[in-house]
Design an enzyme around this catalytic site. Sequence first.
Site, mmCIF file in Angstrom:
data_model
loop_
_atom_site.group_PDB
_atom_site.id
_atom_site.type_symbol
_atom_site.label_atom_id
_atom_site.label_comp_id
_atom_site.label_asym_id
_atom_site.label_seq_id
_atom_site.Cartn_x
_atom_site.Cartn_y
_atom_site.Cartn_z
ATOM 1 N N TYR A 1 -12.653 6.969 -12.493
ATOM 2 C CA TYR A 1 -12.762 5.703 -11.744
ATOM 3 C C TYR A 1 -13.388 4.626 -12.636
ATOM 4 C CZ TYR A 1 -14.191 2.617 -7.820
ATOM 5 O OH TYR A 1 -14.390 1.572 -6.961
ATOM 6 N N ASP B 1 0.862 -1.191 0.000
ATOM 7 C CA ASP B 1 0.000 0.000 0.000
ATOM 8 C C ASP B 1 0.893 1.233 0.000
ATOM 9 O OD1 ASP B 1 -2.081 2.022 0.916
ATOM 10 O OD2 ASP B 1 -3.256 0.188 1.099
HETATM 11 P P1 NAD Z 1 -9.928 2.277 0.458
HETATM 12 O O1 NAD Z 1 -9.672 3.672 -0.052
HETATM 13 O O2 NAD Z 1 -10.280 2.105 1.888
HETATM 14 O O3 NAD Z 1 -8.669 1.352 0.161
HETATM 15 C C1 NAD Z 1 -7.896 1.450 -0.997
HETATM 16 C C2 NAD Z 1 -6.437 1.229 -0.599
HETATM 17 O O4 NAD Z 1 -5.618 1.284 -1.785
HETATM 18 C C3 NAD Z 1 -5.917 2.327 0.341
HETATM 19 O O5 NAD Z 1 -5.269 1.742 1.444
HETATM 20 C C4 NAD Z 1 -4.947 3.114 -0.541
HETATM 21 O O6 NAD Z 1 -3.927 3.731 0.207
HETATM 22 C C5 NAD Z 1 -4.454 2.044 -1.479
HETATM 23 N N1 NAD Z 1 -3.913 2.580 -2.758
HETATM 24 C C6 NAD Z 1 -4.520 3.426 -3.619
HETATM 25 N N2 NAD Z 1 -3.701 3.688 -4.657
HETATM 26 C C7 NAD Z 1 -2.560 2.960 -4.446
HETATM 27 C C8 NAD Z 1 -1.351 2.793 -5.173
HETATM 28 N N3 NAD Z 1 -1.120 3.427 -6.333
HETATM 29 N N4 NAD Z 1 -0.401 1.959 -4.679
HETATM 30 C C9 NAD Z 1 -0.611 1.302 -3.513
HETATM 31 N N5 NAD Z 1 -1.733 1.423 -2.777
HETATM 32 C C10 NAD Z 1 -2.699 2.249 -3.240
HETATM 33 O O7 NAD Z 1 -11.059 1.651 -0.487
HETATM 34 P P2 NAD Z 1 -11.841 0.259 -0.341
HETATM 35 O O8 NAD Z 1 -13.254 0.548 -0.099
HETATM 36 O O9 NAD Z 1 -11.105 -0.641 0.578
HETATM 37 O O10 NAD Z 1 -11.733 -0.303 -1.829
HETATM 38 C C11 NAD Z 1 -10.791 -1.311 -2.168
HETATM 39 C C12 NAD Z 1 -11.010 -1.769 -3.590
HETATM 40 O O11 NAD Z 1 -12.337 -2.267 -3.748
HETATM 41 C C13 NAD Z 1 -10.827 -0.658 -4.631
HETATM 42 O O12 NAD Z 1 -10.168 -1.187 -5.755
HETATM 43 C C14 NAD Z 1 -12.238 -0.275 -4.975
HETATM 44 O O13 NAD Z 1 -12.337 0.232 -6.282
HETATM 45 C C15 NAD Z 1 -12.986 -1.589 -4.814
HETATM 46 N N6 NAD Z 1 -14.414 -1.371 -4.499
HETATM 47 C C16 NAD Z 1 -14.828 -1.024 -3.249
HETATM 48 C C17 NAD Z 1 -16.181 -0.812 -3.014
HETATM 49 C C18 NAD Z 1 -16.714 -0.470 -1.632
HETATM 50 O O14 NAD Z 1 -17.929 -0.310 -1.478
HETATM 51 N N7 NAD Z 1 -15.894 -0.349 -0.623
HETATM 52 C C19 NAD Z 1 -17.101 -0.925 -4.055
HETATM 53 C C20 NAD Z 1 -16.639 -1.253 -5.312
HETATM 54 C C21 NAD Z 1 -15.295 -1.497 -5.531
#
Ligand code: NAD
Length: 311
Positions: free
Chosen positions: A145, A31
Amino acid sequence: MRVLITGVAGFLGSHLADRFLAEGHDVVGMDNLITGSRDNIAHLAGNRRFMFALHDVSRFIQVEGPLDGVLHFASPASPIDYLELPIQTLKVGSLGTHNALGLAKAKDARFFLASTSEVYGDPQVHPQPESYWGHVNPVGPRGVYDEAKRFAEAMTMAYHRHHGVDTRIVRIFNTYGPRMRARDGRVVSNFVVQAIRGEPLTVYGEGQQTRSFCYISDLIEGIYRLFMSDLVDPTNIGNPHEFTVRQLAEEVLRLTGSNSMIEYRPLPIDDPRVRQPDISRARALLGWEPKVPLAEGLGRTIDYFRHLLAG
Ligand code: NAD
Ligand code: UDP
């Protein structure tokens, strides 16, 4: 099994790491902390089967030793985050996915992509089955996105077809629960934090748009089953119970006992009017369906935020 989870310090990534560790696997977590927090993985500090690497996955990814799985979860996910981080969001969905796929190919590991219901955009088919190609505005603010994730799916399928990489794609619908950031801007965390603090609940538009909210433990169960399955084509994982945003606000007020007011704010551009997963595929092929009703999941989330905000 030894797996890499990108985005491990985020909401979903940290719960996923817990699950793989609980199943007896080794986890390398990566991360860059752009929207995540070390707090989410602090409890894993003494675990010898977990290691953390601080790295931006949009740059070349190097991991020592063998890997059986690469789970690519890194990406800003809250609309507020990806509107503030448009270029990083496009890069992690495109370059980051390419790097993660390249690593999976080099290690002969299974690749698992965290995609999203946003690939359906503002849908004209309701509920959304995986066969629906979507209705996305590529040049609108959410395009950074949505299009990154659509590209990521296309890239994943190309690595599968052209390079023979063993791949999985999950389309995740709105998920909520402990470890969401208090200020991440998503509707459940916003409403719960506002209600606890006695601030007005900010309902966008008239609150008639719908979402279908899945509790984190249900989502992780679906993801784990999908990872272990042989399903290459995209699979929806989400809770099909659909609510208006206004109904969600009322439920949060009821469960918190808060007397916060509801305050109406402008609807964001291209905010999808409806969203509900068709989970027939996951039901039939994974034997999966969500179990936690909204009131129970919200109750646990409210407890988490009460504790967090008091500390
Ligand atoms: P979040 O923001 O809590 O977690 C995302 C993590 O990715 C963070 O810790 C961030 O620091 C890390 N990150 C971002 N860019 C990075 C990079 N270039 N290199 C390394 N780390 C990086 O979001 P989340 O809700 O945990 O979502 C996680 C995944 O699930 C994402 O890919 C998101 O698109 C997908 N998603 C989540 C939801 C939801 O409802 N939570 C819905 C659809 C899709
Ligand atoms: N929303 C809202 N108030 C808020 C935050 C969000 O009314 O404080 C609405 C938003 O306009 C959308 C829905 O809640 O219709 C879900 O928003 P969220 O940001 O959680 O995720 P999205 O489903 O839009 O990706």
